[in-house]
Design an enzyme around this catalytic site. Structure first.
Site, PDB file in Angstrom:
ATOM      1  N   ARG A   1      20.615  48.420  57.037  1.00 33.69           N
ATOM      2  CA  ARG A   1      20.964  47.380  56.056  1.00 33.69           C
ATOM      3  C   ARG A   1      19.788  46.445  55.731  1.00 33.69           C
ATOM      4  O   ARG A   1      19.981  45.272  55.430  1.00 33.69           O
ATOM      5  CB  ARG A   1      22.165  46.543  56.557  1.00 33.69           C
ATOM      6  CG  ARG A   1      23.424  47.346  56.847  1.00 33.69           C
ATOM      7  CD  ARG A   1      24.040  47.957  55.605  1.00 33.69           C
ATOM      8  NE  ARG A   1      25.120  48.844  55.965  1.00 33.69           N
ATOM      9  CZ  ARG A   1      24.973  50.144  56.198  1.00 33.69           C
ATOM     10  NH1 ARG A   1      23.797  50.727  56.066  1.00 33.69           N
ATOM     11  NH2 ARG A   1      25.999  50.888  56.526  1.00 33.69           N
TER      12      ARG A   1
ATOM     13  N   SER B   1      31.477  43.773  53.651  1.00 34.48           N
ATOM     14  CA  SER B   1      31.367  43.426  55.068  1.00 34.48           C
ATOM     15  C   SER B   1      30.628  42.102  55.231  1.00 34.48           C
ATOM     16  O   SER B   1      29.577  41.900  54.640  1.00 34.48           O
ATOM     17  CB  SER B   1      30.608  44.510  55.834  1.00 34.48           C
ATOM     18  OG  SER B   1      31.301  45.734  55.758  1.00 34.48           O
TER      19      SER B   1
ATOM     20  N   GLU C   1      25.835  40.085  57.341  1.00 31.92           N
ATOM     21  CA  GLU C   1      25.306  41.097  56.417  1.00 31.92           C
ATOM     22  C   GLU C   1      25.339  40.520  54.997  1.00 31.92           C
ATOM     23  O   GLU C   1      24.446  40.787  54.201  1.00 31.92           O
ATOM     24  CB  GLU C   1      26.158  42.369  56.485  1.00 31.92           C
ATOM     25  CG  GLU C   1      25.707  43.452  55.534  1.00 31.92           C
ATOM     26  CD  GLU C   1      26.431  44.773  55.741  1.00 31.92           C
ATOM     27  OE1 GLU C   1      26.911  45.320  54.736  1.00 31.92           O
ATOM     28  OE2 GLU C   1      26.527  45.253  56.880  1.00 31.92           O
TER      29      GLU C   1
END
Length: 304
Positions: A176, A227, A297
């Site tokens: 990520r 998320s 995130e």
């Protein structure tokens, strides 16, 4: 005064949509966020370059967004120019096993079109909201794959106004994460992706399975930002939050989703502060319960 001059210069340059004091709640999937001093949606790459010249001339701050699907924008909004990569930056060209696509193109739309042509490699992204540019920026992924596995080169605009084509290696991808977040801040304007020929029926079936999985496990019928936390592998953030008994926990209008605990939904006119308070409470509870430090995130941006 400087701010007004910047706005009028952008409008006179005819770069695309120029919206002063635009509420960013209108441009994020969480439906949260105060005003941008000015929001610009450039009508093409050339107009984006023109926009950047004007920004640098005025030494103004700038921030880029796509569909606003991984963003929590402050209630106080964002200083300077917010560049929205949208309609003018959403070209698509499929040539053999190569896909050249604008940073403003919808990732879900791209995956659907490619898969229907029997091209494989992007099925993992079925159901990931947002733009191609945003997906490259954060190395979006699911189902054991991510953008680093399909990207050939990315056309990047750095914070200082310089543009370059970077290979997947030069993007320094990890979980990520890419070069563009902290190492050398910038945005992805367009990407060339590698795909392969596959069996059309198999590809479409995998695509549908991944879409159904998302629909059945994630609360996209509520305003949310995807998320909230990175998975502290081998653990999963959602499982830890659920074990901590926080499913359904509410602060103000923000609520931990009953469907998936790694999602915070805007349940009832939530403010960014409600979400930030809820994030802080989740982090504290999970740390006390399991001694695991959760990292966000979702990107938190705007005036403090």
């Amino acid at each position: 005064m400087e701010h007004l001059q910047l706005v009028s210069e952008l409008q006179e340059a005819n770069v695309g949509k120029v919206l002063p004091d635009e509420p960013l709640a209108n441009h994020t999937t969480m439906k949260i966020g105060g005003p941008a001093d000015v929001l610009v949606e450039p009508s093409n790459l050339e107009m984006l370059q023109k926009t950047m010249k004007i920004i640098h001339k005025h030494d103004a701050k700038w921030t880029a967004i796509g569909r606003g699907s991984n963003l929590l924008v402050s209630d106080l909004g964002i200083e300077g120019v917010v560049i929205k990569l949208g309609n003018g930056m959403d070209h698509l060209d499929v040539s053999g096993n190569e896909v050249k696509v604008g940073g403003g193109y919808s990732l879900i739309k791209l995956v659907t079109i490619i898969s229907k042509q029997g091209l494989t490699g992007l099925e993992f992204a079925a159901g990931i909201p947002g733009t191609v540019g945003g997906a490259v920026y954060m190395n979006a992924g699911a189902h054991g794959s991510d953008m680093s596995k399909v990207l050939k080169v990315a056309h990047v605009l750095f914070e200082d106004g310089e543009m370059a084509w970077l290979t997947a290696e030069e993007m320094n991808f990890s979980y990520r994460t890419s070069l563009l977040q902290k190492e050398r801040p910038g945005i992805c304007l367009e990407a060339v992706l590698n795909v392969e020929e596959g069996n059309r029926e198999d590809v479409v079936a995998t695509l549908q399975k991944n879409k159904d999985y998302r629909r059945n496990t994630q609360p996209f019928n509520y305003p949310c930002a995807g998320s909230i936390f990175r998975n502290p592998l081998p653990e999963y953030a959602g499982a830890l939050i659920e074990k901590a008994g926080l499913k359904g926990y509410t602060i103000g209008g923000a609520k931990v989703s009953d469907m998936h605990a790694n999602f915070i939904v805007n349940d009832n006119g939530a403010k960014a502060q409600d979400v930030l308070d809820l994030i802080a409470h989740i982090k504290k509870t999970v740390l006390e319960s399991f001694n695991v430090q959760l990292e966000t995130e979702v990107e938190i941006i705007g005036r403090k």
